[in-house]
Design a protein around this motif. Structure first.
Motif, PDB file in Angstrom:
ATOM      1  N   GLY A 149     -68.948  29.431  19.473  1.00 38.44           N
ATOM      2  CA  GLY A 149     -68.530  30.743  19.000  1.00 38.44           C
ATOM      3  C   GLY A 149     -69.581  31.830  19.056  1.00 38.44           C
ATOM      4  O   GLY A 149     -69.422  32.891  18.461  1.00 38.44           O
ATOM      5  N   PHE A 150     -70.659  31.603  19.808  1.00 40.18           N
ATOM      6  CA  PHE A 150     -71.734  32.605  19.845  1.00 40.18           C
ATOM      7  C   PHE A 150     -71.814  33.379  21.152  1.00 40.18           C
ATOM      8  O   PHE A 150     -72.822  34.020  21.430  1.00 40.18           O
ATOM      9  CB  PHE A 150     -73.085  31.934  19.563  1.00 40.18           C
ATOM     10  CG  PHE A 150     -73.171  31.307  18.198  1.00 40.18           C
ATOM     11  CD1 PHE A 150     -72.931  32.067  17.054  1.00 40.18           C
ATOM     12  CD2 PHE A 150     -73.473  29.961  18.052  1.00 40.18           C
ATOM     13  CE1 PHE A 150     -73.005  31.487  15.793  1.00 40.18           C
ATOM     14  CE2 PHE A 150     -73.540  29.380  16.795  1.00 40.18           C
ATOM     15  CZ  PHE A 150     -73.302  30.145  15.657  1.00 40.18           C
ATOM     16  N   ALA A 151     -70.752  33.262  21.973  1.00 39.35           N
ATOM     17  CA  ALA A 151     -70.767  34.012  23.228  1.00 39.35           C
ATOM     18  C   ALA A 151     -69.333  34.357  23.624  1.00 39.35           C
ATOM     19  O   ALA A 151     -68.380  33.727  23.167  1.00 39.35           O
ATOM     20  CB  ALA A 151     -71.440  33.195  24.323  1.00 39.35           C
ATOM     21  N   TYR A 152     -69.201  35.391  24.437  1.00 41.66           N
ATOM     22  CA  TYR A 152     -67.866  35.807  24.890  1.00 41.66           C
ATOM     23  C   TYR A 152     -67.922  36.149  26.372  1.00 41.66           C
ATOM     24  O   TYR A 152     -68.974  36.506  26.901  1.00 41.66           O
ATOM     25  CB  TYR A 152     -67.390  37.015  24.085  1.00 41.66           C
ATOM     26  CG  TYR A 152     -68.354  38.181  24.106  1.00 41.66           C
ATOM     27  CD1 TYR A 152     -68.280  39.170  25.101  1.00 41.66           C
ATOM     28  CD2 TYR A 152     -69.352  38.294  23.130  1.00 41.66           C
ATOM     29  CE1 TYR A 152     -69.177  40.236  25.120  1.00 41.66           C
ATOM     30  CE2 TYR A 152     -70.258  39.347  23.143  1.00 41.66           C
ATOM     31  CZ  TYR A 152     -70.168  40.308  24.144  1.00 41.66           C
ATOM     32  OH  TYR A 152     -71.051  41.354  24.177  1.00 41.66           O
ATOM     33  N   ARG A 163     -74.518  39.689  17.090  1.00 37.14           N
ATOM     34  CA  ARG A 163     -73.952  39.964  15.754  1.00 37.14           C
ATOM     35  C   ARG A 163     -73.330  38.715  15.146  1.00 37.14           C
ATOM     36  O   ARG A 163     -73.561  38.388  13.981  1.00 37.14           O
ATOM     37  CB  ARG A 163     -72.880  41.060  15.851  1.00 37.14           C
ATOM     38  CG  ARG A 163     -73.452  42.454  15.831  1.00 37.14           C
ATOM     39  CD  ARG A 163     -73.881  42.825  14.406  1.00 37.14           C
ATOM     40  NE  ARG A 163     -74.506  44.130  14.375  1.00 37.14           N
ATOM     41  CZ  ARG A 163     -75.557  44.445  13.642  1.00 37.14           C
ATOM     42  NH1 ARG A 163     -76.139  43.519  12.904  1.00 37.14           N
ATOM     43  NH2 ARG A 163     -76.045  45.653  13.656  1.00 37.14           N
ATOM     44  N   LYS A 164     -72.531  38.038  15.961  1.00 35.06           N
ATOM     45  CA  LYS A 164     -71.866  36.815  15.514  1.00 35.06           C
ATOM     46  C   LYS A 164     -72.914  35.765  15.125  1.00 35.06           C
ATOM     47  O   LYS A 164     -72.800  35.100  14.105  1.00 35.06           O
ATOM     48  CB  LYS A 164     -71.003  36.292  16.673  1.00 35.06           C
ATOM     49  CG  LYS A 164     -69.897  35.345  16.288  1.00 35.06           C
ATOM     50  CD  LYS A 164     -68.743  36.077  15.629  1.00 35.06           C
ATOM     51  CE  LYS A 164     -67.618  35.115  15.255  1.00 35.06           C
ATOM     52  NZ  LYS A 164     -66.916  34.581  16.436  1.00 35.06           N
ATOM     53  N   PHE A 165     -73.921  35.680  15.960  1.00 35.09           N
ATOM     54  CA  PHE A 165     -75.004  34.726  15.732  1.00 35.09           C
ATOM     55  C   PHE A 165     -75.678  34.983  14.390  1.00 35.09           C
ATOM     56  O   PHE A 165     -76.003  34.068  13.639  1.00 35.09           O
ATOM     57  CB  PHE A 165     -76.011  34.847  16.882  1.00 35.09           C
ATOM     58  CG  PHE A 165     -77.197  33.917  16.783  1.00 35.09           C
ATOM     59  CD1 PHE A 165     -77.081  32.575  17.103  1.00 35.09           C
ATOM     60  CD2 PHE A 165     -78.444  34.402  16.392  1.00 35.09           C
ATOM     61  CE1 PHE A 165     -78.171  31.721  17.034  1.00 35.09           C
ATOM     62  CE2 PHE A 165     -79.542  33.556  16.316  1.00 35.09           C
ATOM     63  CZ  PHE A 165     -79.407  32.207  16.639  1.00 35.09           C
ATOM     64  N   MET A 166     -75.845  36.279  14.096  1.00 35.73           N
ATOM     65  CA  MET A 166     -76.572  36.642  12.885  1.00 35.73           C
ATOM     66  C   MET A 166     -75.788  36.377  11.602  1.00 35.73           C
ATOM     67  O   MET A 166     -76.360  36.417  10.511  1.00 35.73           O
ATOM     68  CB  MET A 166     -77.007  38.099  12.942  1.00 35.73           C
ATOM     69  CG  MET A 166     -78.162  38.294  13.911  1.00 35.73           C
ATOM     70  SD  MET A 166     -78.601  40.019  14.090  1.00 35.73           S
ATOM     71  CE  MET A 166     -79.374  40.334  12.524  1.00 35.73           C
ATOM     72  N   GLU A 259     -84.296  32.970  24.060  1.00 40.09           N
ATOM     73  CA  GLU A 259     -84.345  31.549  24.345  1.00 40.09           C
ATOM     74  C   GLU A 259     -84.109  30.744  23.067  1.00 40.09           C
ATOM     75  O   GLU A 259     -83.351  29.768  23.048  1.00 40.09           O
ATOM     76  CB  GLU A 259     -85.738  31.246  24.903  1.00 40.09           C
ATOM     77  CG  GLU A 259     -85.800  30.055  25.787  1.00 40.09           C
ATOM     78  CD  GLU A 259     -87.236  29.785  26.217  1.00 40.09           C
ATOM     79  OE1 GLU A 259     -87.912  30.726  26.677  1.00 40.09           O
ATOM     80  OE2 GLU A 259     -87.662  28.645  26.071  1.00 40.09           O
ATOM     81  N   MET A 260     -84.769  31.178  22.020  1.00 36.44           N
ATOM     82  CA  MET A 260     -84.645  30.498  20.745  1.00 36.44           C
ATOM     83  C   MET A 260     -83.205  30.615  20.231  1.00 36.44           C
ATOM     84  O   MET A 260     -82.615  29.636  19.769  1.00 36.44           O
ATOM     85  CB  MET A 260     -85.614  31.128  19.746  1.00 36.44           C
ATOM     86  CG  MET A 260     -85.788  30.351  18.497  1.00 36.44           C
ATOM     87  SD  MET A 260     -87.378  30.733  17.768  1.00 36.44           S
ATOM     88  CE  MET A 260     -86.937  32.015  16.669  1.00 36.44           C
ATOM     89  N   ALA A 261     -82.642  31.809  20.342  1.00 32.56           N
ATOM     90  CA  ALA A 261     -81.265  32.037  19.889  1.00 32.56           C
ATOM     91  C   ALA A 261     -80.294  31.139  20.660  1.00 32.56           C
ATOM     92  O   ALA A 261     -79.376  30.555  20.084  1.00 32.56           O
ATOM     93  CB  ALA A 261     -80.891  33.504  20.063  1.00 32.56           C
TER      94      ALA A 261
END
Length: 501
Positions: A149-152, A163-166, A259-261
RNA sequence: GGUUCCGUGGCCGAGUGGCUAGGCUGAGCUCUGCAAAAGCUCCUACAGCGGUUCGAAUCCGCUCGGAACCUCCA
């Protein structure tokens, strides 16, 4: 006891900015990853500083007993200079300019890079993976990030949703970025951007029809996002969590941050325990970079064919020069600094040659005080290197040792001043640090052997002339050799040394 | 504009609360047939101003100067 236990290593971790004791996840194994070059043109000396810095990390950790797996990638897939889609792909650009296949460009500069590394005595990594060799794995990681769920996906490209990641994780910790401020700065950039948010970044980029480098993917033909390859290859070869990740300071943001994200986004862990960033090589206080046009290429350095150089310098002079500063400080590149480094380097190598041929006759220490000093110098080498790989401090210790070596040679003191075992350790430590840890080596060419033979013959003749007190002849031999660049040095016991300019 | 870093003797460059960093350069001494080399000694510095402290290059504040990142870059 293992050396790494006796001299525990401390590393300044860019994540947090503090000097920490280095505790590998699974000692004695160490996973080390460092960012390699993008092979779209020749590497310059600024690039080389970083490779040298991590070469030292690799060498030292190995030297003190760790089993290091060192991974350094080759970026051979083109990347757009901005994510919005109007950027230039450097490799593609170069291919078109030289009328070559992108992979020809990549091959040419990869070979060139390896050659430069060899010349500068940079040890090849354990694994040198390429981005194009890991397209499948990169696609898998993109899928995983989407699944989490962290990419589209948008128009054949896939973006990381910051934003979603955060909502669940932190972003910007490594580089100290505040996302709201970042957005302030980039708000008016591209209104027709595909990205939901200006801080989002591409993890897969769809490309247009005329783009040469392209790979099929579930989202259409395209290229992997720049930050992705390091996430993928680091974790593939070193595990989902590994010890050290290094690279140039300029990669801290956005490259390493992203990279970390990505790693967290895919596997739920930031992967890296210790981040290390080497600082920039500067010219007149300004960063050496291709885009500023102030970079030096290796061959310009050797020939001296550069406006800022009065003459050429050897690779080892440059290596020595770089090691005189700490990797985390900026270092200014100049003609004067190189001249000074050259002399220092020669002095160091001379001492290496001297001690190499020196033996201890056996027996106990005649001068307990010097014996103790020697012992301290030995361990000081380890202490300074274990202190965040401080090559500058280590060189200072090595020069102390040079003084002691020259004392032995000139007769100011005798090797019998110290014990046989200490002498042995002293010799091993000194040579080990110079050659194996710092990677400094003598620079000789094949013709040197012939020249050396001839000079030695002349030296024998001169010795004879001197014993005959024929100083006119002995001085003439010395002066004529001097004019040719050969400097004779008379030792106390009648031995004669020489150096060639 | 935001974030971060740096400013050390003639030059390069470590150090980050009290103890000579080191390299190069210059001067002197020792050694040497004379040189060179080498060893030793000296030129003992921390941008400026203020503060904390028994004590600061080192910590804090301000000022001045420089740089990096925020766009591809090692």
């Amino acid at each position: 006891m293992e050396l790494y236990k006796k001299y525990p290593v401390k590393i300044t971790n860019s994540l947090g900015g503090k000097k920490e004791e280095f505790k590998p996840i699974k000692p004695p194994f160490v996973g080390l990853y460092s960012c390699g070059p993008t092979v779209y043109n020749e590497v310059h000396l600024g690039n080389l500083r970083t490779f040298t810095a991590f070469d030292i990390v690799y060498r030292y950790l190995t030297f003190i007993g760790y089993k290091v797996r060192y991974v350094r990638n080759i970026t051979d897939a083109g990347h757009l200079t901005n994510d919005a889609g109007q950027g230039v792909d450097r490799i593609e650009e170069r291919a078109k300019l030289e009328q070559l296949e992108p992979m020809e460009v990549v091959q040419k500069y990869t070979v060139g890079f390896h050659e430069v590394c060899r010349i500068f005595n940079i040890i090849p990594p354990s694994i040198e993976p390429t981005a194009t060799g890991h397209i499948v794995e990169q696609i898998e990681m993109v899928k995983q990030i989407i699944a989490n769920g962290f990419a589209y996906e948008k128009n054949g490209s896939v973006y990381f949703d910051v934003r979603k990641f955060m909502e669940k994780h932190e972003y910007g910790v490594l580089s100290g970025r505040n996302i709201d401020e970042l957005m302030e700065g980039s708000r008016e950039l591209n209104r027709q951007d595909e990205k939901k948010n200006p801080v989002d970044f591409a993890i897969w980029k769809g490309v247009s029809e005329n783009h040469i480098q392209r790979w099929p993917s579930p989202w259409g033909e395209g290229i992997p996002g720049w930050h992705l390859e390091c996430s993928v290859m680091g974790t593939k070869y070193l595990g989902k969590e590994f010890d050290i990740h290094g690279g140039g300071m300029d990669l801290k943001f956005p490259h390493h941050e992203c990279e970390m994200a990505q790693n967290i986004g895919a596997y739920g862990t930031p992967a890296v325990k210790y981040w290390m960033h080497s600082n920039m090589l500067t010219v007149n206080g300004q960063k050496m970079s291709k885009s500023l046009g102030n970079s030096f290429l290796p061959r310009e350095l050797f020939t001296g064919n550069h406006p800022l150089l009065e003459r050429g310098f050897t690779p080892m002079t440059v290596r020595f020069f770089m090691l005189q500063s700490h990797y985390a400080s900026t270092l200014d590149f100049s003609n004067e600094a190189l001249v000074a480094a050259e002399k220092g380097f020669k002095k160091l190598m001379q001492a290496c040659a001297t001690i190499k041929n020196m033996e201890h006759p056996g027996g106990k220490a005649e001068n307990p005080e010097l014996d103790k000093t020697i012992l301290e110098l030995n361990s000081e080498c380890f202490i300074t290197m274990s202190d965040d790989f401080n090559t500058a401090k280590t060189l200072a210790v090595l020069f102390e040792m040079v003084n002691r070596i020259n004392d032995f040679k000139s007769g100011n003191s005798s090797v019998k001043s110290i014990s046989e075992s200490n002498f042995k350790e002293f010799k091993e430590t000194f040579l080990g640090f110079v050659k194996d840890v710092l990677g400094l080596q003598e620079e000789t060419s094949q013709s040197d052997n012939l020249v050396k033979g001839v000079i030695e013959l002349l030296i024998e003749l001169r010795k004879k002339a001197r014993t005959d007190k024929n100083f006119a002849l002995s001085d003439r031999i010395r002066d004529d050799l001097k004019a040719l660049g050969v400097q004779l040095k008379d030792g106390k016991d009648g031995d004669i040394d020489f150096t060639i300019d």
